[in-house]
Design an enzyme around this catalytic site. Structure first.
Site, mmCIF file in Angstrom:
data_model
loop_
_atom_site.group_PDB
_atom_site.id
_atom_site.type_symbol
_atom_site.label_atom_id
_atom_site.label_comp_id
_atom_site.label_asym_id
_atom_site.label_seq_id
_atom_site.Cartn_x
_atom_site.Cartn_y
_atom_site.Cartn_z
ATOM 1 N N ALA A 82 4.986 2.487 3.448
ATOM 2 C CA ALA A 82 5.103 3.412 4.624
ATOM 3 C C ALA A 82 5.407 4.656 4.439
ATOM 4 C CB ALA A 82 6.309 2.884 5.463
ATOM 5 N N CYS A 83 5.388 5.585 5.042
ATOM 6 C CA CYS A 83 5.738 7.022 4.906
ATOM 7 C C CYS A 83 7.314 7.290 4.355
ATOM 8 C CB CYS A 83 5.568 7.759 6.097
ATOM 9 S SG CYS A 83 5.536 9.383 6.327
#
Lengths: 380, 191
Positions: free
Chosen positions: B16-17
């Site tokens: 994820a970011c």
């Protein structure tokens, strides 16, 4: 004073915004997402520095953070805001928070606000979806409830009904929505309520529903609380407004506090502009000036009144709302068909979902609803 | 789905970011200038972010393919000197002159010496792809008698390619200035 990075929930942030407490937001999403949609509030200041510009260090961000202020770092989900927030804490900043769940949870938070009481007992509540600008309503009387323009997060209403020991009897949509996914049908199925939709918006709908039509009266509770339907096309061809207890006027996406509904989201702006004008300049004018307008959206944070309420007296809107003061018909036509704001994110897929034609996963539905509602002609 | 040759593949699937961009930055720091990296990611937000990051850092974002849940981003590491490099090869023509020749259906060969990923996302229709680094070993694919118009992004790599071709006895070679960075004529890409 905090020395570690602390999570802030969407609910905590909502109360900061509604109480007009000062807050500095460092939004670390990319600039196009930030310019498209951000957290707003009268006492909120925000600065956008994408997290990917802070990979080498947060010096650039430190320079723009006012000294001694509470800082909330915000991103799309939360990962990048923690990444940046931790570096701010390491750099010696105090009172650094990140938004738990990021803009996704901000988009989904619903805040129930009591609007007022009903004549024979009971109350009406506005559920403010502060991040996206959606408003829905729960009308409560004598152990029963009706919900109008139910939002996708249907568990919020269920929980509220359980806490207040209410049986949900009806879920009603004033029209087929294009900016958000309706939770009306899902909730009705779950709790054994009936789901109501204007038939003229339901041509392509693939499920069973009850027809919401002009003159229809639905009763909530054993007392005489009537919900009366008024056909008011323009945003969609089926758009129907509701008068509750002869005092509250639920206008759906036809009339907002500072603007009016756009007629183009079903692709028929030219066809519906005449209906929209007739509804706003003739039909609504025949109604009592004292009705309290309760719309399905707000466009600007300034439309939030005391405690987060979004409402106004109908008679007052005929003076203050620019959408009700375009006396030249050609000017009106230009204003509602030309130069409209960008459409809401994924609006075509959202309409298909609300018709039951497609069934996206929960995560896909969440993605589809990202961004502001953009249902009014004056929204940017 | 086309397979595009890259010098390095970085797997950021499931991350994820901000991790896809954090890892891309680390990988590109190690990469030689001018080389192409392929970044595999499942985070949908990585698309806008990688474009924004490339824009702010000067690396060249080439494009993205979607394969099911996986986004394949292609980036080329910036060469700081590239834009400033002097071109030495004397025979040049402008983008507009080449475009006119193509519009007039003149029999010209367009040789694109950029990396395969650059060529895949945006090229002049009909251009032949031989990356500069492979030109010497693949030179027999070209005909010495043809009019060869060499194109790259800014005219720097094509300048080197022209010099190489001239050394090998090619007579009718021209460098297209500036090249794809300023090309306004028709283009095509892999589908």
């Amino acid at each position: 004073m905090t020395t570690a990075l602390v999570g802030m929930t969407a609910q905590e942030l909502t109360s900061i915004v509604l109480n007009k407490e000062e807050l500095f937001i460092l939004d670390v999403r990319n600039d196009s997402d930030f310019n498209d949609w951000k957290i707003e509030g009268e006492s909120v200041t925000s600065v956008n520095i994408p997290y990917f510009d802070l990979l080498e260090g947060v010096d650039e961000a430190l320079g723009s953070i006012p000294e001694g202020k509470k800082v909330l770092v915000v991103c799309a989900k939360e990962g990048s805001s923690k990444f940046v927030g931790e570096q701010l804490v390491e750099a010696g900043l105090n009172e650094v928070y990140y938004l738990e769940g990021g803009m996704k949870s901000w988009s989904e938070h619903l805040e129930p606000v009591k609007i007022g009481d009903l004549k024979d007992g009971g109350s009406i509540y506005q559920f403010v979806r502060i991040g996206k600008g959606c408003l829905s309503y729960m009308i409560v009387s004598n152990g029963e409830a009706a919900i109008v323009d139910t939002l996708r997060m249907s568990d919020v209403y269920e929980k509220f009904a359980a806490e207040h020991q209410l049986q949900i009897k009806y879920t009603i949509d004033t029209h087929l929505h294009a900016d958000h996914i309706s939770g009306g049908r899902k909730l009705a199925d779950k709790v054994g309520a009936t789901y109501w939709l204007p038939p003229k918006d339901a041509d392509e709908v693939v499920f069973q529903y009850d027809k919401l039509e002009e003159g229809q009266v639905l009763t909530v509770g054993s007392t005489k609380l009537n919900i009366q339907a008024v056909y008011s096309p323009g945003h969609t061809i089926g758009s129907t407004s509701l008068i509750v207890d002869d005092q509250y006027f639920l206008t759906g996406d036809i009339l907002f506090i500072e603007s009016i509904g756009r007629p183009d989201l079903a692709g028929k702006a030219e066809d519906w502009v005449g209906d929209l004008r007739n509804t706003l300049y003739n039909r609504y004018k025949e109604l009592s000036d004292d009705l309290i307008v309760l719309p399905a959206h707000f466009g600007k944070i300034t439309e939030l009144g005391e405690g987060g309420k979004v409402s106004a007296r109908l008679g007052d809107l005929y003076y203050s709302n620019p959408g009700l003061n375009m006396h030249d018909e050609a000017e009106f036509r230009r204003a509602v068909t030309g130069n409209l704001p960008q459409q809401p994110n994924a609006y075509q897929e959202i309409r298909q979902t609300n018709m039951g034609k497609i069934t996206p996963s929960d995560e896909e539905q969440r993605e589809m609803e990202i961004g502001p509602n953009r249902c009014a002609i004056h929204d940017k | 789905m086309p397979t595009i040759k890259a010098d390095q593949t970085l797997d950021c699937k499931g991350l994820a970011c901000p991790m896809p961009i954090v890892k891309t930055k680390k990988a590109i720091d190690q990469l030689e200038a001018g080389k192409v990296i392929e970044v595999l990611a499942t985070d949908k937000g990585s698309l806008a972010d990688i474009q924004g990051w490339a824009k702010n850092t000067g690396h060249q974002y080439l494009g993205t393919y979607t394969e099911g849940e996986v986004l394949k981003h292609y980036l080329r590491k910036a060469k700081s000197s590239e834009a400033k490099e002097e071109t030495k090869f004397p025979h040049t023509l402008t983008n507009e002159e080449l475009q006119k020749k193509l519009e007039d259906n003149e029999k010209v060969t367009v040789l694109d010496v950029r990396e395969p990923a650059e060529y895949a996302f945006n090229r002049i229709p009909g251009a032949i792809s031989i990356p500069l680094g492979e030109l010497e070993e693949r030179i027999q694919e070209l005909n010495e008698e043809q009019d060869i118009h060499v194109v790259c992004r800014t005219g720097a790599r094509s300048d080197l390619a022209c010099q190489l071709l001239a050394d090998k006895g090619f007579k009718n070679v021209r460098n297209v200035i500036p090249g794809m960075s300023g090309w306004t004529g028709p283009t095509e890409s892999n589908q």
